[in-house]
Design a protein around this motif. Structure first.
Motif, PDB file in Angstrom:
ATOM      1  N   ALA A 263       0.757  -1.151   0.099  1.00 45.49           N
ATOM      2  CA  ALA A 263      -0.023   0.022  -0.114  1.00 45.49           C
ATOM      3  C   ALA A 263       0.866   1.276   0.083  1.00 45.49           C
ATOM      4  CB  ALA A 263      -0.920   0.066   1.326  1.00 45.49           C
ATOM      5  N   ASP A 264       2.005   1.303   0.998  1.00 42.72           N
ATOM      6  CA  ASP A 264       2.936   2.263   0.928  1.00 42.72           C
ATOM      7  C   ASP A 264       3.504   2.573  -0.435  1.00 42.72           C
ATOM      8  OD1 ASP A 264       2.124   3.064   3.239  1.00 42.72           O
ATOM      9  OD2 ASP A 264       3.861   1.947   4.270  1.00 42.72           O
ATOM     10  N   ARG A 265       3.838   1.450  -1.096  1.00 49.84           N
ATOM     11  CA  ARG A 265       4.624   1.557  -2.491  1.00 49.84           C
ATOM     12  C   ARG A 265       3.602   2.164  -3.363  1.00 49.84           C
ATOM     13  NH1 ARG A 265       9.122  -1.096  -4.745  1.00 49.84           N
ATOM     14  NH2 ARG A 265       9.241  -2.262  -2.920  1.00 49.84           N
ATOM     15  N   LEU A 266       2.356   1.711  -3.554  1.00 47.87           N
ATOM     16  CA  LEU A 266       1.473   2.292  -4.478  1.00 47.87           C
ATOM     17  C   LEU A 266       1.287   3.812  -4.271  1.00 47.87           C
ATOM     18  CD1 LEU A 266      -0.899  -0.545  -5.121  1.00 47.87           C
ATOM     19  CD2 LEU A 266       1.197   0.053  -6.458  1.00 47.87           C
ATOM     20  N   ARG A 267       1.079   4.062  -3.008  1.00 52.49           N
ATOM     21  CA  ARG A 267       0.605   5.475  -2.519  1.00 52.49           C
ATOM     22  C   ARG A 267       1.703   6.523  -3.175  1.00 52.49           C
ATOM     23  NH1 ARG A 267       0.630   5.061   2.840  1.00 52.49           N
ATOM     24  NH2 ARG A 267      -1.523   3.883   2.440  1.00 52.49           N
ATOM     25  N   ALA A 268       3.129   5.904  -3.054  1.00 50.61           N
ATOM     26  CA  ALA A 268       4.125   6.813  -3.507  1.00 50.61           C
ATOM     27  C   ALA A 268       4.230   7.248  -4.691  1.00 50.61           C
ATOM     28  CB  ALA A 268       5.335   6.054  -3.356  1.00 50.61           C
ATOM     29  N   ILE A 269       3.279   6.394  -5.762  1.00 46.89           N
ATOM     30  CA  ILE A 269       3.227   6.789  -7.228  1.00 46.89           C
ATOM     31  C   ILE A 269       1.634   7.147  -7.602  1.00 46.89           C
ATOM     32  CG2 ILE A 269       5.226   5.373  -7.852  1.00 46.89           C
ATOM     33  CD1 ILE A 269       3.157   3.357  -8.935  1.00 46.89           C
ATOM     34  N   ASP A 270       1.115   7.655  -6.445  1.00 46.95           N
ATOM     35  CA  ASP A 270      -0.269   8.036  -6.749  1.00 46.95           C
ATOM     36  C   ASP A 270      -1.349   7.000  -6.911  1.00 46.95           C
ATOM     37  OD1 ASP A 270      -1.246  10.563  -6.202  1.00 46.95           O
ATOM     38  OD2 ASP A 270      -1.483  11.456  -8.043  1.00 46.95           O
ATOM     39  N   GLY A 271      -0.994   5.696  -6.434  1.00 48.13           N
ATOM     40  CA  GLY A 271      -1.878   4.534  -6.746  1.00 48.13           C
ATOM     41  C   GLY A 271      -2.713   4.243  -5.713  1.00 48.13           C
ATOM     42  N   GLU A 272      -3.620   3.342  -5.805  1.00 44.17           N
ATOM     43  CA  GLU A 272      -4.372   2.887  -4.689  1.00 44.17           C
ATOM     44  C   GLU A 272      -4.516   1.578  -4.513  1.00 44.17           C
ATOM     45  OE1 GLU A 272      -8.403   4.459  -5.440  1.00 44.17           O
ATOM     46  OE2 GLU A 272      -7.838   6.418  -6.214  1.00 44.17           O
ATOM     47  N   PHE A 273      -4.730   0.948  -3.394  1.00 46.04           N
ATOM     48  CA  PHE A 273      -4.796  -0.484  -2.944  1.00 46.04           C
ATOM     49  C   PHE A 273      -5.652  -0.805  -2.007  1.00 46.04           C
ATOM     50  CE2 PHE A 273      -2.679  -3.947  -0.401  1.00 46.04           C
ATOM     51  CZ  PHE A 273      -2.334  -4.733  -1.494  1.00 46.04           C
ATOM     52  N   ALA A 274      -6.424  -2.027  -2.292  1.00 47.78           N
ATOM     53  CA  ALA A 274      -7.666  -2.335  -1.625  1.00 47.78           C
ATOM     54  C   ALA A 274      -7.574  -3.750  -1.292  1.00 47.78           C
ATOM     55  CB  ALA A 274      -8.915  -1.704  -2.016  1.00 47.78           C
ATOM     56  N   VAL A 275      -7.809  -4.189  -0.219  1.00 46.99           N
ATOM     57  CA  VAL A 275      -7.880  -5.772   0.181  1.00 46.99           C
ATOM     58  C   VAL A 275      -9.397  -6.143   0.595  1.00 46.99           C
ATOM     59  CG1 VAL A 275      -6.974  -7.652   1.265  1.00 46.99           C
ATOM     60  CG2 VAL A 275      -5.602  -6.028   0.424  1.00 46.99           C
ATOM     61  N   ARG A 276      -9.838  -7.055   0.015  1.00 47.11           N
ATOM     62  CA  ARG A 276     -11.013  -7.884   0.653  1.00 47.11           C
ATOM     63  C   ARG A 276     -10.794  -9.293   0.883  1.00 47.11           C
ATOM     64  NH1 ARG A 276     -15.655 -10.496  -0.689  1.00 47.11           N
ATOM     65  NH2 ARG A 276     -17.376  -9.860   0.305  1.00 47.11           N
ATOM     66  N   SER A 277     -10.748  -9.675   2.217  1.00 39.14           N
ATOM     67  CA  SER A 277     -10.236 -11.023   2.353  1.00 39.14           C
ATOM     68  C   SER A 277     -11.066 -11.374   3.821  1.00 39.14           C
ATOM     69  CB  SER A 277      -8.864 -11.130   2.591  1.00 39.14           C
ATOM     70  OG  SER A 277      -8.324 -12.343   2.896  1.00 39.14           O
ATOM     71  N   PRO A 278     -12.177 -11.766   3.712  1.00 43.75           N
ATOM     72  CA  PRO A 278     -13.033 -12.224   4.804  1.00 43.75           C
ATOM     73  C   PRO A 278     -12.340 -13.286   5.383  1.00 43.75           C
ATOM     74  CG  PRO A 278     -14.330 -12.424   2.898  1.00 43.75           C
ATOM     75  CD  PRO A 278     -13.216 -11.495   2.487  1.00 43.75           C
ATOM     76  N   ALA A 279     -12.638 -13.800   6.824  1.00 41.46           N
ATOM     77  CA  ALA A 279     -12.424 -15.074   7.095  1.00 41.46           C
ATOM     78  C   ALA A 279     -13.236 -16.273   6.461  1.00 41.46           C
ATOM     79  CB  ALA A 279     -12.650 -15.235   8.555  1.00 41.46           C
ATOM     80  N   GLY A 280     -12.566 -17.105   5.902  1.00 41.52           N
ATOM     81  CA  GLY A 280     -12.818 -18.273   5.008  1.00 41.52           C
ATOM     82  C   GLY A 280     -12.699 -18.145   3.588  1.00 41.52           C
ATOM     83  N   GLY A 281     -12.288 -16.730   3.249  1.00 38.57           N
ATOM     84  CA  GLY A 281     -12.075 -16.560   1.997  1.00 38.57           C
ATOM     85  C   GLY A 281     -13.294 -16.184   0.844  1.00 38.57           C
ATOM     86  N   PRO A 282     -13.239 -15.839  -0.126  1.00 33.28           N
ATOM     87  CA  PRO A 282     -11.970 -15.817  -0.900  1.00 33.28           C
ATOM     88  C   PRO A 282     -11.236 -14.502  -0.738  1.00 33.28           C
ATOM     89  CG  PRO A 282     -13.746 -15.594  -2.439  1.00 33.28           C
ATOM     90  CD  PRO A 282     -14.342 -15.604  -1.054  1.00 33.28           C
ATOM     91  N   THR A 283      -9.989 -14.325  -1.184  1.00 32.29           N
ATOM     92  CA  THR A 283      -9.177 -13.049  -1.155  1.00 32.29           C
ATOM     93  C   THR A 283      -9.236 -12.355  -2.324  1.00 32.29           C
ATOM     94  OG1 THR A 283      -7.805 -13.979   0.694  1.00 32.29           O
ATOM     95  CG2 THR A 283      -6.920 -12.060  -0.565  1.00 32.29           C
ATOM     96  N   MET A 284      -9.468 -10.972  -2.361  1.00 35.07           N
ATOM     97  CA  MET A 284      -9.467 -10.275  -3.461  1.00 35.07           C
ATOM     98  C   MET A 284      -8.638  -8.953  -3.320  1.00 35.07           C
ATOM     99  SD  MET A 284     -10.209 -10.258  -6.783  1.00 35.07           S
ATOM    100  CE  MET A 284     -11.537 -11.368  -6.760  1.00 35.07           C
ATOM    101  N   ILE A 285      -7.407  -8.809  -4.292  1.00 36.83           N
ATOM    102  CA  ILE A 285      -6.579  -7.562  -4.125  1.00 36.83           C
ATOM    103  C   ILE A 285      -6.625  -6.825  -5.176  1.00 36.83           C
ATOM    104  CG2 ILE A 285      -4.322  -6.767  -3.771  1.00 36.83           C
ATOM    105  CD1 ILE A 285      -3.464  -9.187  -2.211  1.00 36.83           C
ATOM    106  N   VAL A 286      -7.045  -5.188  -5.152  1.00 31.68           N
ATOM    107  CA  VAL A 286      -7.391  -4.665  -6.155  1.00 31.68           C
ATOM    108  C   VAL A 286      -6.357  -3.387  -6.239  1.00 31.68           C
ATOM    109  CG1 VAL A 286      -9.020  -3.335  -7.493  1.00 31.68           C
ATOM    110  CG2 VAL A 286      -9.617  -5.229  -6.389  1.00 31.68           C
ATOM    111  N   ALA A 287      -5.325  -3.412  -7.193  1.00 39.61           N
ATOM    112  CA  ALA A 287      -4.521  -2.002  -7.168  1.00 39.61           C
ATOM    113  C   ALA A 287      -4.678  -1.368  -8.384  1.00 39.61           C
ATOM    114  CB  ALA A 287      -3.041  -2.642  -7.137  1.00 39.61           C
ATOM    115  N   GLU A 288      -4.890   0.105  -8.178  1.00 39.91           N
ATOM    116  CA  GLU A 288      -4.962   0.926  -9.353  1.00 39.91           C
ATOM    117  C   GLU A 288      -3.666   1.893  -9.436  1.00 39.91           C
ATOM    118  OE1 GLU A 288      -8.349   4.341 -10.550  1.00 39.91           O
ATOM    119  OE2 GLU A 288      -9.082   2.543  -9.640  1.00 39.91           O
ATOM    120  N   VAL A 289      -3.213   2.006 -10.639  1.00 38.05           N
ATOM    121  CA  VAL A 289      -1.983   2.604 -10.684  1.00 38.05           C
ATOM    122  C   VAL A 289      -2.123   3.847 -12.047  1.00 38.05           C
ATOM    123  CG1 VAL A 289       0.566   2.610 -11.125  1.00 38.05           C
ATOM    124  CG2 VAL A 289      -0.694   0.755  -9.993  1.00 38.05           C
TER     125      VAL A 289
END
Length: 423
Positions: free
Chosen positions: A394-420
């Motif tokens: 998240a810090d690495r993407l924030r440094a280039i004006d990007g966005e980072f989000a994680v959705r990972s409830p207990a039991g799954g599934p996990t979804m990571i979305v990054a926008e750069v």
């Protein structure tokens, strides 16, 4: 950090009504503000020599600030975007009464508010007149096909056809007058939008321009801190991993080779067994170094681009990866490095912690943004809290004006979305 402002699209007519309300309601405020500020500034400047002018000027600037704050509350709805609000700093702690009284005079934004009141007045008059005229003509265009029959029948009421010598036919007069009025009706939304956005644009520049600049500076400073923090954390992690892994194995390997050297003369068979163990340890060290090298941009990234580098990452992952790369173009190095590290770290976490049977990586360009999606069917529980691996991404993407989000409830599934940004 940049924040995305979502706006619900309003119906066309409702949007025109909102902009019309903005133009009409601010007209009387513009008159009152202009009269008060002109009178206050004139009286204040005229009485400065007798000291009375200082509190009068301060009061005038505070009055201008009040009208400016009303405008700032209206601007987001008109511009469909957030508007930064300046911070009017109070007098220094412990300042005397005179310093506190003249504090508005020492703030540039206070004078900008007063100047906005003066410049806004003639613009508000023009905008109000255009809005009222266009609305009146538009209403006439709607009603004339019905009222025109009555108006054209009034004795002595000559219409345009009669003036042009086309006769005094009532249907012809109604048709011609309606045809003249309808274009005004059709241009109503564009005229209202133009006058409203012209006023709102002047207000945004004068009332929020400095605040937006300071906000942007703060965002850049935060991005710089995030970049420094991300790099420092990455270096510390790499140093710790090298110390705990390959370095220890290499020390053990050196000891094993020394042991082989001593055994060669005394017990060749034991030396052969020890040498076999050393070769196995070498292979393990190489595997560990390959894993660590995922945190360093590989040559394939610079030579063949992001799509090839991500394919190589997916091929090395111990969990099967469904790879969907919809763009093969090259991007700036900072963008490619950031995306590569996000995928590398995410796949490493999936392999270590998710207990997933399948992972997916998708990358697509939408406009000037690069959208990256990483998911798995594992047990979930991933988050970006400080102290966890994903926080560095998240810090690495924030440094280039990007966005980072994680959705990972207990039991799954996990979804990571990054926008750069990639434009």
């Amino acid at each position: 950090m940049r924040v995305t402002y979502l706006v619900t699209m309003k119906p066309y007519l409702l949007r025109t009504a909102i902009l019309s309300r903005y133009v009409i309601l601010r007209f009387p405020l513009a008159i009152v503000a202009f009269v008060l500020i002109v009178a206050g500034v004139s009286a204040g400047l005229g009485t400065l020599v007798v000291f009375l002018g200082f509190p009068i000027l301060a009061g005038a600037l505070l009055t201008a600030r009040a009208f400016a704050n009303v405008e700032r509350r209206w601007l987001p709805e008109v511009l469909d975007r957030p508007v930064a609000r300046p911070v009017y700093r109070p007098a220094p702690r412990g300042a005397g009464w005179f310093r506190q009284m003249i504090n508005p005079l020492t703030r540039s934004q206070s004078w900008m508010d007063a100047l906005w009141v003066l410049l806004n007045f003639p613009l508000a008059i023009v905008a109000f007149v255009l809005t009222v005229v266009w609305w009146a003509v538009s209403v006439a265009a709607i009603l004339y096909p019905f009222l025109g029959w009555f108006l054209a029948g009034i004795p002595g009421n000559q219409g345009i056809p009669e003036l042009l010598g086309w006769g005094d036919s009532v249907p012809l007069a109604v048709a011609v007058h309606t045809a003249i009025l309808v274009p005004i009706l059709l241009t109503l939304p564009f005229v209202i939008r133009g006058v409203a956005l012209t006023q709102a644009g002047l207000s945004r520049v004068m009332l929020s321009g400095n605040a937006e600049l300071h906000q942007r500076i703060d965002d850049l400073a935060e991005s710089r801190r995030a970049a420094v923090s991300a790099e420092a954390n990455a270096l510390r992690k790499l140093e710790r991993d090298i110390h705990d892994g390959p370095q220890q194995r290499l020390v053990h390997l050196a000891m094993e080779l020394s042991k082989v050297q001593r055994q060669l003369k005394k017990d060749p068979s034991a030396a052969e067994h020890t040498l076999s163990d050393a070769i196995a340890a070498t292979r393990e060290t190489l595997d560990e170094l390959r894993a660590l090298s995922r945190g360093i941009a590989p040559p394939i990234l610079a030579d063949r681009g992001l799509s090839a580098a991500l394919a190589a990452l997916a091929g090395r992952c111990t969990v099967p990866v469904d790879l969907d790369i919809q763009t093969v173009e090259r991007f700036p190095a900072v963008v490619e490095n950031a995306v590569y590290f996000v995928v590398a770290e995410s796949l490493t976490n999936i392999a270590k912690h998710s207990r997933a049977e399948l992972a997916m990586v998708s990358m697509v360009r939408t406009g000037d943004r690069l959208l990256l999606t990483i998911g798995d069917d594992g047990v979930g529980g991933a988050h970006v809290a400080k102290g966890h691996g994903l926080s560095g991404l998240a810090d690495r993407l924030r440094a280039i004006d990007g966005e980072f989000a994680v959705r990972s409830p207990a039991g799954g599934p996990t979804m990571i979305v990054a926008e750069v940004p990639c434009g």
